[in-house]
Scaffold this motif. Structure first.
Motif, PDB file in Angstrom:
ATOM      1  N   LEU A  92      81.271 -15.131  99.001  1.00 16.55           N
ATOM      2  CA  LEU A  92      79.908 -14.639  99.185  1.00 16.55           C
ATOM      3  C   LEU A  92      78.960 -15.829  99.299  1.00 16.55           C
ATOM      4  O   LEU A  92      79.034 -16.769  98.514  1.00 16.55           O
ATOM      5  N   HIS A  93      78.079 -15.762 100.285  1.00 12.15           N
ATOM      6  CA  HIS A  93      77.057 -16.806 100.458  1.00 12.15           C
ATOM      7  C   HIS A  93      75.700 -16.121 100.419  1.00 12.15           C
ATOM      8  O   HIS A  93      75.310 -15.446 101.374  1.00 12.15           O
ATOM      9  N   ALA A  94      74.987 -16.263  99.290  1.00  9.55           N
ATOM     10  CA  ALA A  94      73.673 -15.652  99.122  1.00  9.55           C
ATOM     11  C   ALA A  94      72.590 -16.608  99.610  1.00  9.55           C
ATOM     12  O   ALA A  94      72.656 -17.815  99.362  1.00  9.55           O
ATOM     13  N   HIS A  95      71.609 -16.060 100.301  1.00  9.57           N
ATOM     14  CA  HIS A  95      70.514 -16.868 100.837  1.00  9.57           C
ATOM     15  C   HIS A  95      69.244 -16.599 100.044  1.00  9.57           C
ATOM     16  O   HIS A  95      68.753 -15.470 100.007  1.00  9.57           O
ATOM     17  N   PHE A  96      68.742 -17.647  99.392  1.00  8.43           N
ATOM     18  CA  PHE A  96      67.612 -17.687  98.465  1.00  8.43           C
ATOM     19  C   PHE A  96      68.094 -17.424  97.035  1.00  8.43           C
ATOM     20  O   PHE A  96      68.971 -16.597  96.800  1.00  8.43           O
ATOM     21  N   GLY A  97      67.497 -18.174  96.113  1.00  7.14           N
ATOM     22  CA  GLY A  97      67.921 -18.143  94.717  1.00  7.14           C
ATOM     23  C   GLY A  97      67.941 -16.767  94.085  1.00  7.14           C
ATOM     24  O   GLY A  97      68.944 -16.376  93.456  1.00  7.14           O
ATOM     25  N   PRO A  98      66.849 -15.965  94.188  1.00  7.48           N
ATOM     26  CA  PRO A  98      66.864 -14.638  93.568  1.00  7.48           C
ATOM     27  C   PRO A  98      67.966 -13.729  94.098  1.00  7.48           C
ATOM     28  O   PRO A  98      68.546 -12.948  93.334  1.00  7.48           O
ATOM     29  N   VAL A  99      68.290 -13.835  95.381  1.00  6.83           N
ATOM     30  CA  VAL A  99      69.388 -13.038  95.935  1.00  6.83           C
ATOM     31  C   VAL A  99      70.702 -13.479  95.292  1.00  6.83           C
ATOM     32  O   VAL A  99      71.583 -12.655  95.014  1.00  6.83           O
ATOM     33  N   GLY A 100      70.833 -14.763  95.031  1.00  8.58           N
ATOM     34  CA  GLY A 100      72.012 -15.258  94.319  1.00  8.58           C
ATOM     35  C   GLY A 100      72.108 -14.684  92.918  1.00  8.58           C
ATOM     36  O   GLY A 100      73.195 -14.315  92.459  1.00  8.58           O
ATOM     37  N   VAL A 101      70.960 -14.591  92.229  1.00  7.50           N
ATOM     38  CA  VAL A 101      70.936 -13.998  90.888  1.00  7.50           C
ATOM     39  C   VAL A 101      71.408 -12.550  90.941  1.00  7.50           C
ATOM     40  O   VAL A 101      72.227 -12.118  90.124  1.00  7.50           O
ATOM     41  N   TYR A 102      70.907 -11.793  91.906  1.00 10.06           N
ATOM     42  CA  TYR A 102      71.285 -10.380  92.018  1.00 10.06           C
ATOM     43  C   TYR A 102      72.744 -10.209  92.439  1.00 10.06           C
ATOM     44  O   TYR A 102      73.379  -9.198  92.125  1.00 10.06           O
ATOM     45  N   THR A 103      73.276 -11.196  93.168  1.00  8.65           N
ATOM     46  CA  THR A 103      74.642 -11.105  93.682  1.00  8.65           C
ATOM     47  C   THR A 103      75.682 -11.557  92.660  1.00  8.65           C
ATOM     48  O   THR A 103      76.842 -11.142  92.727  1.00  8.65           O
ATOM     49  N   LEU A 104      75.284 -12.386  91.706  1.00 10.54           N
ATOM     50  CA  LEU A 104      76.237 -12.969  90.758  1.00 10.54           C
ATOM     51  C   LEU A 104      77.101 -11.926  90.031  1.00 10.54           C
ATOM     52  O   LEU A 104      78.326 -12.103  89.946  1.00 10.54           O
ATOM     53  N   PRO A 105      76.533 -10.836  89.494  1.00 11.87           N
ATOM     54  CA  PRO A 105      77.391  -9.866  88.801  1.00 11.87           C
ATOM     55  C   PRO A 105      78.480  -9.284  89.701  1.00 11.87           C
ATOM     56  O   PRO A 105      79.591  -9.009  89.249  1.00 11.87           O
ATOM     57  N   ILE A 106      78.152  -9.116  90.973  1.00  9.14           N
ATOM     58  CA  ILE A 106      79.134  -8.577  91.928  1.00  9.14           C
ATOM     59  C   ILE A 106      80.241  -9.598  92.167  1.00  9.14           C
ATOM     60  O   ILE A 106      81.428  -9.258  92.198  1.00  9.14           O
ATOM     61  N   ALA A 107      79.846 -10.860  92.353  1.00 11.58           N
ATOM     62  CA  ALA A 107      80.846 -11.911  92.560  1.00 11.58           C
ATOM     63  C   ALA A 107      81.801 -11.994  91.376  1.00 11.58           C
ATOM     64  O   ALA A 107      83.021 -12.140  91.551  1.00 11.58           O
ATOM     65  N   LYS A 108      81.262 -11.877  90.165  1.00  6.18           N
ATOM     66  CA  LYS A 108      82.101 -11.956  88.972  1.00  6.18           C
ATOM     67  C   LYS A 108      83.043 -10.758  88.877  1.00  6.18           C
ATOM     68  O   LYS A 108      84.229 -10.911  88.559  1.00  6.18           O
ATOM     69  N   ARG A 109      82.544  -9.561  89.159  1.00  2.00           N
ATOM     70  CA  ARG A 109      83.397  -8.366  89.076  1.00  2.00           C
ATOM     71  C   ARG A 109      84.519  -8.393  90.090  1.00  2.00           C
ATOM     72  O   ARG A 109      85.626  -7.910  89.835  1.00  2.00           O
ATOM     73  N   HIS A 110      84.231  -8.941  91.259  1.00  2.00           N
ATOM     74  CA  HIS A 110      85.232  -8.953  92.341  1.00  2.00           C
ATOM     75  C   HIS A 110      86.004 -10.271  92.393  1.00  2.00           C
ATOM     76  O   HIS A 110      86.823 -10.449  93.295  1.00  2.00           O
ATOM     77  N   HIS A 111      85.720 -11.168  91.458  1.00  2.00           N
ATOM     78  CA  HIS A 111      86.409 -12.472  91.403  1.00  2.00           C
ATOM     79  C   HIS A 111      86.280 -13.216  92.737  1.00  2.00           C
ATOM     80  O   HIS A 111      87.247 -13.786  93.255  1.00  2.00           O
ATOM     81  N   LEU A 112      85.049 -13.204  93.273  1.00  2.00           N
ATOM     82  CA  LEU A 112      84.777 -13.894  94.528  1.00  2.00           C
ATOM     83  C   LEU A 112      83.920 -15.132  94.267  1.00  2.00           C
ATOM     84  O   LEU A 112      82.968 -15.074  93.485  1.00  2.00           O
ATOM     85  N   PRO A 113      84.244 -16.252  94.897  1.00  2.00           N
ATOM     86  CA  PRO A 113      83.369 -17.425  94.759  1.00  2.00           C
ATOM     87  C   PRO A 113      82.003 -17.143  95.392  1.00  2.00           C
ATOM     88  O   PRO A 113      81.902 -16.390  96.373  1.00  2.00           O
ATOM     89  N   LEU A 114      80.969 -17.738  94.818  1.00  2.00           N
ATOM     90  CA  LEU A 114      79.597 -17.517  95.281  1.00  2.00           C
ATOM     91  C   LEU A 114      78.932 -18.852  95.566  1.00  2.00           C
ATOM     92  O   LEU A 114      78.925 -19.756  94.735  1.00  2.00           O
ATOM     93  N   ILE A 115      78.377 -18.966  96.770  1.00  2.00           N
ATOM     94  CA  ILE A 115      77.548 -20.106  97.168  1.00  2.00           C
ATOM     95  C   ILE A 115      76.125 -19.595  97.353  1.00  2.00           C
ATOM     96  O   ILE A 115      75.925 -18.481  97.860  1.00  2.00           O
ATOM     97  N   ILE A 116      75.156 -20.399  96.968  1.00  2.00           N
ATOM     98  CA  ILE A 116      73.756 -20.012  97.147  1.00  2.00           C
ATOM     99  C   ILE A 116      73.021 -21.110  97.901  1.00  2.00           C
ATOM    100  O   ILE A 116      73.113 -22.292  97.549  1.00  2.00           O
ATOM    101  N   SER A 117      72.287 -20.714  98.933  1.00  2.00           N
ATOM    102  CA  SER A 117      71.395 -21.641  99.629  1.00  2.00           C
ATOM    103  C   SER A 117      69.975 -21.440  99.124  1.00  2.00           C
ATOM    104  O   SER A 117      69.476 -20.310  99.090  1.00  2.00           O
ATOM    105  N   PHE A 118      69.348 -22.534  98.712  1.00  2.00           N
ATOM    106  CA  PHE A 118      67.946 -22.520  98.301  1.00  2.00           C
ATOM    107  C   PHE A 118      67.101 -23.083  99.440  1.00  2.00           C
ATOM    108  O   PHE A 118      67.523 -23.997 100.143  1.00  2.00           O
ATOM    109  N   TYR A 119      65.875 -22.558  99.584  1.00  2.00           N
ATOM    110  CA  TYR A 119      65.072 -22.929 100.747  1.00  2.00           C
ATOM    111  C   TYR A 119      63.658 -23.419 100.445  1.00  2.00           C
ATOM    112  O   TYR A 119      62.970 -23.874 101.353  1.00  2.00           O
TER     113      TYR A 119
END
Length: 395
Positions: A92-119
């Motif tokens: 998962l690649h989340a764009h913008f920090g808050p979207v990364g925050v909202y996506t983190l629980p999903i990444a953890k539940r699905h055991h998916l690596p998460l990258i976040i781009s800050f702008y």
């Protein structure tokens, strides 16, 4: 081939060409966009898009309750999970920090690596609070702590963070991000489609100055108006074209009228990216006089400066917009932040020294070819994906 899901609340704002440039340049990964809203598809066509299901009443209730104590967005999480089930991504690649925050629980539940781009705005807590609706009355903590706690957890769990410049990278490290997971990967330019076209400034002919930015304090548009107003008598053929819109539009138009330069200034509103590029091809000077505004960051790099330099357009910027781009009197000119007088002097220098302006344009293009080539930057990002998704060797 790895499958990458890009999480973005809106695909895609007109000002977010830098995201589109990456999405359309990948060669070794299969990329999908998951978004709540789709817009400007005529400007940013992209095949692999998944639109989130509409919010249900239960989503609104669950999100409202969960967000009282921390930035959890359970309605968003439920809908993202449905999209992930369709896409079946490897990362998962989340764009913008808050979207990364909202996506983190999903990444953890699905055991998916998460990258976040800050702008930019998302590199300060106050910037996030100003941009993202945040419950204010029932918070047991201070408002800054609301997002500070979320970012602290994010920095512990995320696989990697991507920034657009060294200034932004250092800012995130200061906020607590581990230095070894923060990568400076610039937005790039497709140089095969960007012809270098240096132009010679002739002070006895029309001189067109161009700005492309939101009409907000940060961008320094009023400073540019005041600078141009001091030059109109000496250079009656000078004009300033301003592309963009924003909350200060009425104020800036009134300022131009008060300065008596309405005949020298055009407010053109928002333009599509190809239109902006065409305007850059015919302009003589590009301005990006950004100032320091607390909690409104752009990481020291304005992507329009990259565009201008790639085309051979003589450019004046500040350390807020041209860091890593403008080497004073080499690739362009650096103006003093907040000084219309100094900006006017820099504009005058380019007008009076056309050969020097042309040489700076040549050096600016060389810098873009070296450090901001889209193919090279996209390769860096795909290498990062591959590094994260490749199991460590057992040897």
């Amino acid at each position: 081939m790895h499958r990458i899901a890009h999480i973005k609340t809106t695909y895609l704002e007109l000002s977010e060409t830098f995201i589109y440039q990456f999405l359309t340049s990948f060669k070794n990964t299969e990329n999908f966009v998951i978004a709540e809203q789709l817009k400007n598809l005529d400007v940013f066509p992209f095949k692999n898009k998944v639109l989130l299901d509409p919010y249900t009443r239960k989503d609104f209730v669950n999100s409202a309750i969960s967000r009282l104590l921390s930035p959890r967005h359970k309605g968003f999480e439920r809908r993202i999970e449905l999209a992930i089930d369709k896409v079946k991504p490897d990362l998962l690649h989340a764009h913008f920090g808050p979207v990364g925050v909202y996506t983190l629980p999903i990444a953890k539940r699905h055991h998916l690596p998460l990258i976040i781009s800050f702008y930019g705005y998302d590199t300060s807590y106050a910037g996030v609070l100003r941009t993202i609706p945040t419950p204010r009355k029932l918070l047991p903590f201070g408002l800054n702590n609301y997002w500070k706690k979320a970012y602290s957890e994010l920095f512990k769990e995320v696989s990697a963070i991507v920034t657009f410049g060294e200034v932004m990278r250092e800012t995130l490290i200061d906020l607590g991000a581990p230095a070894d997971i923060v990568f400076d990967i610039h937005s790039g330019i497709n140089l095969n489609q960007r012809k270098f076209s240096p132009r010679l400034i002739d002070k006895d002919k029309p001189i067109e100055i161009l700005m492309v930015n939101r009409l907000v304090d940060k961008k320094g548009t009023e400073i540019a108006l005041r600078a141009v107003s001091t030059l109109c008598t000496q250079y009656p053929n000078i004009s300033l074209k301003i592309v963009g819109g924003g909350p200060l539009e009425v104020h800036l138009k009134d300022t131009a009228a008060d300065l008596g330069i309405e005949d020298h200034v055009e407010f053109l509103g928002f333009k599509k990216y190809p239109e902006v590029i065409e305007m850059m091809k015919t302009a003589h000077v590009f301005l990006s006089p950004s100032i320091k505004v607390q909690d409104d960051e752009e990481g020291g790099i304005n992507t329009t400066v990259i565009d201008a330099l790639s085309l051979g357009l003589p450019t004046i910027a500040t350390t807020e917009s041209g860091s890593q781009l403008i080497l004073d009197h080499s690739t362009g000119l650096m103006a003093e932040i907040g000084s219309s007088e100094d900006l006017a002097e820099k504009i005058k220098y380019l007008i009076e020294n056309p050969a020097s302006a042309q040489q700076m344009a040549i050096e600016g293009r060389a810098l873009i070819e070296r450090d901001f080539d889209q193919e090279k930057q996209t390769e860096k990002l795909e290498d990062l994906y591959d590094h994260i998704l490749t199991p460590p060797s057992s040897s």
